[in-house]
Design an enzyme around this catalytic site. Structure first.
Site, PDB file in Angstrom:
ATOM      1  N   GLY A  46      86.875   3.127  66.447  1.00  0.00           N
ATOM      2  CA  GLY A  46      87.459   2.237  67.441  1.00  0.00           C
ATOM      3  C   GLY A  46      88.051   3.023  68.589  1.00  0.00           C
ATOM      4  O   GLY A  46      88.415   4.197  68.423  1.00  0.00           O
ATOM      5  N   GLN A  51      93.443   4.750  75.724  1.00  0.00           N
ATOM      6  CA  GLN A  51      93.228   6.075  75.120  1.00  0.00           C
ATOM      7  C   GLN A  51      92.423   7.004  76.022  1.00  0.00           C
ATOM      8  O   GLN A  51      92.451   8.219  75.850  1.00  0.00           O
ATOM      9  CB  GLN A  51      92.503   5.943  73.767  1.00  0.00           C
ATOM     10  N   CYS A  92      93.782   8.046  64.040  1.00  0.00           N
ATOM     11  CA  CYS A  92      93.621   7.623  65.427  1.00  0.00           C
ATOM     12  C   CYS A  92      93.135   8.815  66.247  1.00  0.00           C
ATOM     13  O   CYS A  92      93.646   9.922  66.087  1.00  0.00           O
ATOM     14  CB  CYS A  92      94.964   7.126  65.965  1.00  0.00           C
ATOM     15  N   LEU A  93      92.158   8.575  67.110  1.00  0.00           N
ATOM     16  CA  LEU A  93      91.626   9.674  67.928  1.00  0.00           C
ATOM     17  C   LEU A  93      92.702  10.257  68.847  1.00  0.00           C
ATOM     18  O   LEU A  93      92.574  11.385  69.312  1.00  0.00           O
ATOM     19  CB  LEU A  93      90.428   9.190  68.758  1.00  0.00           C
ATOM     20  N   HIS A 134      94.716  -2.405  64.986  1.00  0.00           N
ATOM     21  CA  HIS A 134      95.018  -1.056  65.467  1.00  0.00           C
ATOM     22  C   HIS A 134      94.701  -0.933  66.965  1.00  0.00           C
ATOM     23  O   HIS A 134      95.514  -0.425  67.741  1.00  0.00           O
ATOM     24  CB  HIS A 134      94.198  -0.048  64.643  1.00  0.00           C
ATOM     25  N   GLU A 135      93.515  -1.436  67.373  1.00  0.00           N
ATOM     26  CA  GLU A 135      93.107  -1.288  68.771  1.00  0.00           C
ATOM     27  C   GLU A 135      93.917  -2.189  69.693  1.00  0.00           C
ATOM     28  O   GLU A 135      94.276  -1.790  70.810  1.00  0.00           O
ATOM     29  CB  GLU A 135      91.600  -1.559  68.933  1.00  0.00           C
ATOM     30  N   HIS A 138      97.124  -0.700  70.638  1.00  0.00           N
ATOM     31  CA  HIS A 138      97.016   0.255  71.750  1.00  0.00           C
ATOM     32  C   HIS A 138      97.237  -0.439  73.092  1.00  0.00           C
ATOM     33  O   HIS A 138      97.850   0.121  74.003  1.00  0.00           O
ATOM     34  CB  HIS A 138      95.631   0.907  71.761  1.00  0.00           C
TER      35      HIS A 138
HETATM   36 ZN    ZN Z   1      94.034   4.529  67.742  1.00  0.00          ZN
END
Ligand code: ZN
Length: 171
Positions: A46, A51, A92-93, A134-135, A138
């Protein structure tokens, strides 16, 4: 193929709220195309626009497999209904090298616009439901580590500092 740089915690852009998308124009479609390339290259399941430093309410998710990808592109997503509780280990990236369990809703109904601007309503559970939450977090300037207990948050900060130092040494 255009890869965008993924911001890492504690970049201040990651804790800002993203603005709704009014028109799905060329700028948004090329942003989404770049996000898809960036997510698969990472690799991740995701990615949210903030991000990559764009404060717009756009997310992409793929909880499918290599053989059967299931790419979701969601503009202006919102959770309209939810039920149950679950807790799975998340990463998470934007928080490389750190994983922790986070309490989430186990079932959600989410509403979003597809790339043509049509509103879609979709129910999901399991990994996909977690990915949506989660997304969407963000887009509200929230990372999964913000949802940890204060004790775990303290442990995260110490561990993350070490991870960052190790990465610097490798450069
Ligand atoms: Zn994330």
């Amino acid at each position: 193929m255009a890869l965008r740089r993924i911001l890492h915690y504690p970049d201040p852009l990651l804790s800002q709220e993203s603005a709704p998308v009014e028109y799905i124009d060329e700028q948004i479609t090329s942003l989404v195309a770049d996000m898809v390339d960036t997510m698969y290259a990472a690799p991740g399941v995701g990615l949210a626009a903030p991000q990559v430093g764009v404060l717009k309410r756009v997310i992409i998710i793929d909880c499918g497999s290599k053989e059967e990808p299931d790419l979701i592109k969601a503009v202006n997503p919102q959770i309209v209904d939810s039920e149950g509780e679950c807790s799975e280990e998340e990463g998470c990236l934007s928080v490389p090298g750190y994983y922790a369990s986070v309490k989430r809703k186990s079932w959600i109904k989410v509403r979003y616009q597809d790339m043509q601007g049509h509103w879609i309503e979709r129910e999901s559970e399991g990994l996909l439901a977690i990915a949506f939450q989660h997304e969407i977090d963000h887009l509200n300037g929230k990372l999964f580590v913000d949802r940890l207990s204060s004790l775990k948050k303290g442990m995260f900060r110490k561990k993350y500092q070490r991870i960052m130092e190790q990465q610097k040494e490798q450069l």
